[in-house]
Design a protein around this motif. Structure first.
Motif, short mmCIF file in Angstrom:
data_model
loop_
_atom_site.label_atom_id
_atom_site.label_comp_id
_atom_site.label_asym_id
_atom_site.label_seq_id
_atom_site.Cartn_x
_atom_site.Cartn_y
_atom_site.Cartn_z
N ARG A 1 28.47 47.07 66.76
CA ARG A 1 28.39 45.61 66.82
C ARG A 1 27.23 45.13 65.96
NH1 ARG A 1 28.82 45.82 73.06
NH2 ARG A 1 31.04 46.18 73.28
N PRO A 2 27.40 43.99 65.32
CA PRO A 2 26.32 43.49 64.47
C PRO A 2 25.19 42.87 65.29
CG PRO A 2 28.14 41.95 64.46
CD PRO A 2 28.59 43.16 65.25
N MET A 3 23.98 43.04 64.79
CA MET A 3 22.81 42.33 65.32
C MET A 3 22.29 41.48 64.17
SD MET A 3 19.25 43.81 66.76
CE MET A 3 17.94 42.72 67.28
N ILE A 4 22.45 40.19 64.27
CA ILE A 4 22.04 39.29 63.20
C ILE A 4 20.53 39.11 63.27
CG2 ILE A 4 22.25 36.96 62.26
CD1 ILE A 4 25.07 36.89 63.64
N ILE A 5 19.88 39.41 62.15
CA ILE A 5 18.43 39.24 62.07
C ILE A 5 18.10 37.88 61.44
CG2 ILE A 5 16.29 40.12 61.05
CD1 ILE A 5 17.41 41.91 63.27
N ASP A 6 18.68 37.61 60.29
CA ASP A 6 18.48 36.33 59.60
C ASP A 6 19.64 36.12 58.65
OD1 ASP A 6 17.95 37.88 57.30
OD2 ASP A 6 15.78 37.71 57.53
N GLU A 7 19.55 35.13 57.79
CA GLU A 7 20.68 34.80 56.91
C GLU A 7 20.90 35.83 55.80
OE1 GLU A 7 18.29 31.66 54.02
OE2 GLU A 7 19.82 30.92 55.38
N ASN A 8 20.05 36.83 55.72
CA ASN A 8 20.19 37.89 54.71
C ASN A 8 20.38 39.28 55.28
OD1 ASN A 8 19.63 36.35 52.19
ND2 ASN A 8 17.71 35.96 53.22
N THR A 9 20.14 39.46 56.59
CA THR A 9 20.06 40.80 57.15
C THR A 9 20.84 40.94 58.45
OG1 THR A 9 17.80 40.86 56.29
CG2 THR A 9 18.43 42.62 57.79
N ILE A 10 21.63 42.02 58.53
CA ILE A 10 22.38 42.36 59.74
C ILE A 10 22.12 43.83 60.03
CG2 ILE A 10 24.67 42.49 60.82
CD1 ILE A 10 25.59 40.52 58.58
N LEU A 11 21.95 44.18 61.30
CA LEU A 11 21.80 45.58 61.69
C LEU A 11 23.05 46.02 62.45
CD1 LEU A 11 18.13 45.72 63.03
CD2 LEU A 11 18.96 46.22 60.73
N TYR A 12 23.43 47.28 62.23
CA TYR A 12 24.52 47.90 62.97
C TYR A 12 24.01 49.21 63.55
CZ TYR A 12 27.73 44.76 60.50
OH TYR A 12 28.37 43.66 60.01
N ARG A 13 24.37 49.53 64.78
CA ARG A 13 24.01 50.81 65.40
C ARG A 13 25.25 51.70 65.40
NH1 ARG A 13 19.29 51.18 67.76
NH2 ARG A 13 18.16 49.29 68.29
N GLU A 14 25.03 52.94 65.06
CA GLU A 14 26.11 53.92 65.10
C GLU A 14 25.48 55.24 65.55
OE1 GLU A 14 29.85 54.55 62.32
OE2 GLU A 14 28.06 55.44 61.43
N GLY A 15 25.68 55.57 66.83
CA GLY A 15 25.01 56.74 67.38
C GLY A 15 23.51 56.52 67.39
N GLY A 16 22.75 57.49 66.86
CA GLY A 16 21.30 57.37 66.81
C GLY A 16 20.79 56.66 65.57
N ARG A 17 21.68 56.25 64.71
CA ARG A 17 21.27 55.56 63.46
C ARG A 17 21.37 54.05 63.59
NH1 ARG A 17 24.64 59.46 60.07
NH2 ARG A 17 23.10 61.01 59.49
N VAL A 18 20.51 53.40 62.84
CA VAL A 18 20.59 51.95 62.68
C VAL A 18 20.81 51.72 61.20
CG1 VAL A 18 19.33 49.77 62.82
CG2 VAL A 18 19.03 51.48 64.61
N TYR A 19 21.84 50.96 60.87
CA TYR A 19 22.13 50.62 59.48
C TYR A 19 21.68 49.20 59.21
CZ TYR A 19 25.04 54.76 59.04
OH TYR A 19 25.48 56.06 58.99
N ARG A 20 20.89 49.04 58.17
CA ARG A 20 20.46 47.71 57.75
C ARG A 20 21.37 47.28 56.60
NH1 ARG A 20 14.55 45.67 55.62
NH2 ARG A 20 15.28 43.66 54.91
N ASN A 21 22.00 46.12 56.77
CA ASN A 21 22.82 45.57 55.71
C ASN A 21 22.12 44.35 55.15
OD1 ASN A 21 25.06 43.78 54.52
ND2 ASN A 21 25.99 45.79 54.72
N THR A 22 21.73 44.43 53.89
CA THR A 22 21.15 43.28 53.21
C THR A 22 22.29 42.65 52.42
OG1 THR A 22 19.03 44.39 53.06
CG2 THR A 22 19.36 42.50 51.62
N LEU A 23 22.63 41.43 52.78
CA LEU A 23 23.81 40.78 52.21
C LEU A 23 23.70 40.59 50.70
CD1 LEU A 23 24.38 38.07 54.93
CD2 LEU A 23 25.30 40.38 54.83
N ALA A 24 24.85 40.46 50.07
CA ALA A 24 24.92 40.23 48.63
C ALA A 24 24.23 38.91 48.27
CB ALA A 24 26.38 40.22 48.17
N ALA A 25 24.30 37.93 49.16
CA ALA A 25 23.63 36.63 48.99
C ALA A 25 23.39 36.06 50.38
CB ALA A 25 24.49 35.68 48.17
N ALA A 26 22.45 35.17 50.51
CA ALA A 26 22.18 34.55 51.80
C ALA A 26 23.44 33.90 52.35
CB ALA A 26 21.06 33.53 51.66
N CYS A 27 23.62 33.99 53.65
CA CYS A 27 24.81 33.43 54.30
C CYS A 27 24.41 32.22 55.14
CB CYS A 27 25.47 34.49 55.17
SG CYS A 27 27.00 33.95 55.92
#
Length: 131
Positions: free
Chosen positions: A56-82
């Motif tokens: 599930r996504p965890m919205i940090i701000d208009e540029n960053t979303i975190l996803y958890r998968e097992g013991g990892r956290v994936y940081r997604n920095t968007l292509a452009a601010a949303c």
């Protein structure tokens, strides 16, 4: 003349509170990101991650979303601010296949509304793992 002066003062007060709100939101986002990534080391960015009920996504701000998968956290920095991408809003993601991938599109739905915002695109996923 006095009315014009009062309108100018009110406009400046609105700008000040708006910039204060932005600064507060930015500080909250930075604190949330630091808390989630504390003690983790970044790995090599990947283009796709699994898409399961646990990612599930965890919205940090208009540029960053975190996803958890097992013991990892994936940081997604968007292509452009949303626009309108803030915590407590809902992301509606268009998934092509069984994974979330770079350039997948999503829209944001604000509480109390029925029409989602404009399309936004995911960026690369940077994994963070505990040492």
């Amino acid at each position: 003349m006095r009315t014009a002066w009062m309108m100018g003062v009110l406009a400046l007060a609105g700008c000040a509170s708006s910039s204060e709100m932005r600064a507060t939101r930015q500080a909250e986002a930075s604190a949330a990101l630091a808390k989630e990534l504390d003690g983790r080391i970044a790995g090599k960015p990947v283009n796709c991650i699994g898409n399961s009920a646990s990612t599930r996504p965890m919205i940090i701000d208009e540029n960053t979303i975190l996803y958890r998968e097992g013991g990892r956290v994936y940081r997604n920095t968007l292509a452009a601010a949303c626009p309108r991408l803030t915590p407590y809003n809902t992301m509606i993601t268009e998934v092509q296949g069984g994974q979330l991938c770079r350039n997948d599109r999503f829209r944001v739905l604000e509480p109390g509304t029925t029409i989602p915002g404009p399309y936004c695109r995911l960026g690369q996923f940077t994994p963070f793992q505990r040492q």
